[in-house]
Design a protein around this motif. Structure first.
Motif, PDB file in Angstrom:
ATOM      1  N   ALA A  99      76.932  29.419  20.866  1.00  0.00           N
ATOM      2  CA  ALA A  99      78.342  29.012  20.963  1.00  0.00           C
ATOM      3  C   ALA A  99      79.158  29.475  19.754  1.00  0.00           C
ATOM      4  CB  ALA A  99      78.460  27.493  21.165  1.00  0.00           C
ATOM      5  N   VAL A 100      79.184  30.773  19.541  1.00  0.00           N
ATOM      6  CA  VAL A 100      79.930  31.350  18.417  1.00  0.00           C
ATOM      7  C   VAL A 100      81.424  31.070  18.600  1.00  0.00           C
ATOM      8  CG1 VAL A 100      80.461  33.470  17.163  1.00  0.00           C
ATOM      9  CG2 VAL A 100      78.187  33.175  18.189  1.00  0.00           C
ATOM     10  N   PRO A 101      82.061  30.394  17.630  1.00  0.00           N
ATOM     11  CA  PRO A 101      83.490  30.098  17.767  1.00  0.00           C
ATOM     12  C   PRO A 101      84.355  31.247  17.259  1.00  0.00           C
ATOM     13  CG  PRO A 101      82.685  29.083  15.778  1.00  0.00           C
ATOM     14  CD  PRO A 101      81.497  29.773  16.427  1.00  0.00           C
ATOM     15  N   ASP A 102      85.533  31.361  17.802  1.00  0.00           N
ATOM     16  CA  ASP A 102      86.479  32.411  17.411  1.00  0.00           C
ATOM     17  C   ASP A 102      87.489  31.829  16.419  1.00  0.00           C
ATOM     18  OD1 ASP A 102      88.382  34.391  17.175  1.00  0.00           O
ATOM     19  OD2 ASP A 102      88.661  34.657  19.333  1.00  0.00           O
ATOM     20  N   PRO A 103      87.444  32.250  15.139  1.00  0.00           N
ATOM     21  CA  PRO A 103      88.385  31.723  14.151  1.00  0.00           C
ATOM     22  C   PRO A 103      89.849  31.975  14.497  1.00  0.00           C
ATOM     23  CG  PRO A 103      86.614  32.889  13.055  1.00  0.00           C
ATOM     24  CD  PRO A 103      86.489  33.176  14.531  1.00  0.00           C
ATOM     25  N   ALA A 104      90.120  32.953  15.364  1.00  0.00           N
ATOM     26  CA  ALA A 104      91.501  33.233  15.774  1.00  0.00           C
ATOM     27  C   ALA A 104      91.893  32.438  17.017  1.00  0.00           C
ATOM     28  CB  ALA A 104      91.677  34.726  16.036  1.00  0.00           C
ATOM     29  N   GLY A 105      90.965  31.678  17.561  1.00  0.00           N
ATOM     30  CA  GLY A 105      91.231  30.915  18.771  1.00  0.00           C
ATOM     31  C   GLY A 105      92.084  29.679  18.511  1.00  0.00           C
ATOM     32  N   ALA A 106      92.812  29.273  19.520  1.00  0.00           N
ATOM     33  CA  ALA A 106      93.724  28.124  19.401  1.00  0.00           C
ATOM     34  C   ALA A 106      92.996  26.825  19.093  1.00  0.00           C
ATOM     35  CB  ALA A 106      94.524  27.971  20.692  1.00  0.00           C
ATOM     36  N   ASP A 107      91.737  26.691  19.505  1.00  0.00           N
ATOM     37  CA  ASP A 107      91.002  25.444  19.308  1.00  0.00           C
ATOM     38  C   ASP A 107      90.077  25.457  18.094  1.00  0.00           C
ATOM     39  OD1 ASP A 107      92.120  24.102  21.498  1.00  0.00           O
ATOM     40  OD2 ASP A 107      90.736  25.102  22.868  1.00  0.00           O
ATOM     41  N   PHE A 108      90.108  26.539  17.301  1.00  0.00           N
ATOM     42  CA  PHE A 108      89.268  26.591  16.102  1.00  0.00           C
ATOM     43  C   PHE A 108      89.706  25.474  15.150  1.00  0.00           C
ATOM     44  CE2 PHE A 108      87.781  28.244  12.003  1.00  0.00           C
ATOM     45  CZ  PHE A 108      86.487  28.614  12.344  1.00  0.00           C
ATOM     46  N   PRO A 109      88.766  24.762  14.533  1.00  0.00           N
ATOM     47  CA  PRO A 109      89.126  23.635  13.665  1.00  0.00           C
ATOM     48  C   PRO A 109      90.090  24.047  12.544  1.00  0.00           C
ATOM     49  CG  PRO A 109      86.747  23.743  13.989  1.00  0.00           C
ATOM     50  CD  PRO A 109      87.325  24.982  14.583  1.00  0.00           C
ATOM     51  N   ARG A 110      91.208  23.390  12.495  1.00  0.00           N
ATOM     52  CA  ARG A 110      92.221  23.727  11.475  1.00  0.00           C
ATOM     53  C   ARG A 110      91.783  23.329  10.079  1.00  0.00           C
ATOM     54  NH1 ARG A 110      96.009  18.955  10.993  1.00  0.00           N
ATOM     55  NH2 ARG A 110      95.055  17.425  12.363  1.00  0.00           N
ATOM     56  N   HIS A 111      90.773  22.446   9.972  1.00  0.00           N
ATOM     57  CA  HIS A 111      90.284  22.018   8.664  1.00  0.00           C
ATOM     58  C   HIS A 111      89.220  22.951   8.095  1.00  0.00           C
ATOM     59  CE1 HIS A 111      92.538  18.356   8.993  1.00  0.00           C
ATOM     60  NE2 HIS A 111      91.920  18.032  10.118  1.00  0.00           N
ATOM     61  N   ALA A 112      88.830  23.964   8.852  1.00  0.00           N
ATOM     62  CA  ALA A 112      87.837  24.927   8.371  1.00  0.00           C
ATOM     63  C   ALA A 112      88.542  26.066   7.649  1.00  0.00           C
ATOM     64  CB  ALA A 112      87.023  25.464   9.544  1.00  0.00           C
ATOM     65  N   SER A 113      88.008  26.453   6.499  1.00  0.00           N
ATOM     66  CA  SER A 113      88.668  27.535   5.770  1.00  0.00           C
ATOM     67  C   SER A 113      87.670  28.610   5.344  1.00  0.00           C
ATOM     68  CB  SER A 113      89.413  26.993   4.546  1.00  0.00           C
ATOM     69  OG  SER A 113      88.519  26.464   3.606  1.00  0.00           O
ATOM     70  N   GLY A 114      88.153  29.844   5.369  1.00  0.00           N
ATOM     71  CA  GLY A 114      87.371  30.982   4.908  1.00  0.00           C
ATOM     72  C   GLY A 114      86.534  31.661   5.971  1.00  0.00           C
ATOM     73  N   PHE A 115      86.657  31.250   7.228  1.00  0.00           N
ATOM     74  CA  PHE A 115      85.805  31.800   8.274  1.00  0.00           C
ATOM     75  C   PHE A 115      86.461  32.912   9.095  1.00  0.00           C
ATOM     76  CE2 PHE A 115      83.970  27.688   7.301  1.00  0.00           C
ATOM     77  CZ  PHE A 115      82.619  27.980   7.238  1.00  0.00           C
ATOM     78  N   ALA A 116      87.695  33.276   8.765  1.00  0.00           N
ATOM     79  CA  ALA A 116      88.366  34.367   9.485  1.00  0.00           C
ATOM     80  C   ALA A 116      87.743  35.702   9.083  1.00  0.00           C
ATOM     81  CB  ALA A 116      89.854  34.352   9.182  1.00  0.00           C
ATOM     82  N   LEU A 117      88.054  36.718   9.834  1.00  0.00           N
ATOM     83  CA  LEU A 117      87.518  38.063   9.610  1.00  0.00           C
ATOM     84  C   LEU A 117      85.998  38.049   9.569  1.00  0.00           C
ATOM     85  CD1 LEU A 117      90.108  39.290   6.955  1.00  0.00           C
ATOM     86  CD2 LEU A 117      90.163  39.627   9.432  1.00  0.00           C
TER      87      LEU A 117
END
Length: 186
Positions: A99-117
């Motif tokens: 279940a790999v999440p997409d950091p650019a997705g609308a439902d990605f946790p807003r409290h998570a940081s540094g996981f883009a790119l």
């Protein structure tokens, strides 16, 4: 010839994995499954999570495997590509990335940081990405892109949501079999 028993580091995602989650159930079934306790389950920071994973790998005996869910998958990808030493990487026989999440997705946790790119370089150990056709946190196209970049085996399991406790998988025997196959005779 008997199969070698490997310890497994369990990497839950955002907000940890509760009582009915397959990761928690695997830990209850087998003491070789050990959860990596992240510093803050509700406000994940990539650097802190990757350093915590690095310390867990350093403390573990080789060879070992990872059983990752959601944000735990991204943590492994970042750790392997930016944090881990060659000495640490050779300890890992394989990783089940569910279940790999997409950091650019609308439902990605807003409290998570540094996981883009998300790094999309080949991971230096055997991996399998498992995806659901209706995962609200990461669609099949994103998960397939990650699987291709990481050099992972691919498994789509149909409509199972975020492949968590709500998915009705119970002890998820298929997942345990896939995990056991990683690093075996590769």
């Amino acid at each position: 010839m008997s199969e070698q028993k490997l310890d497994t580091l369990v990497l839950p995602g955002y907000q940890n994995s509760g009582a009915g989650h397959w990761q928690t159930r695997w830990e209850a079934l087998d003491p070789a499954f050990v959860r990596v306790q992240m510093p803050d389950w509700d406000h994940p920071v990539r650097d802190a999570w990757c350093r915590t994973l690095d310390a867990a790998v350093a403390a573990a005996d080789a060879p070992l495997r990872f059983a990752a869910h959601s944000l735990g998958c991204l943590t492994i990808a970042f750790w392997a590509s930016r944090y881990a030493s060659a000495t640490q990487l050779v300890k890992v026989a394989g990783a089940l990335l569910v279940a790999v999440p997409d950091p650019a997705g609308a439902d990605f946790p807003r409290h998570a940081s540094g996981f883009a790119l998300v790094p999309l370089t080949r991971l230096p150990f055997t991996t399998m990405v498992v995806a659901s056709s209706d995962d609200p946190y990461g669609g099949v196209p994103f998960a397939r892109t990650c699987a291709n970049g990481w050099g992972s085996r691919w498994m789509e399991i149909g409509a199972r949501g975020h492949i968590n406790a709500d998915s009705g998988l119970g002890d998820w025997d298929d997942g345990r079999r896939w995990l056991a196959s990683l690093g075996a005779q590769d």
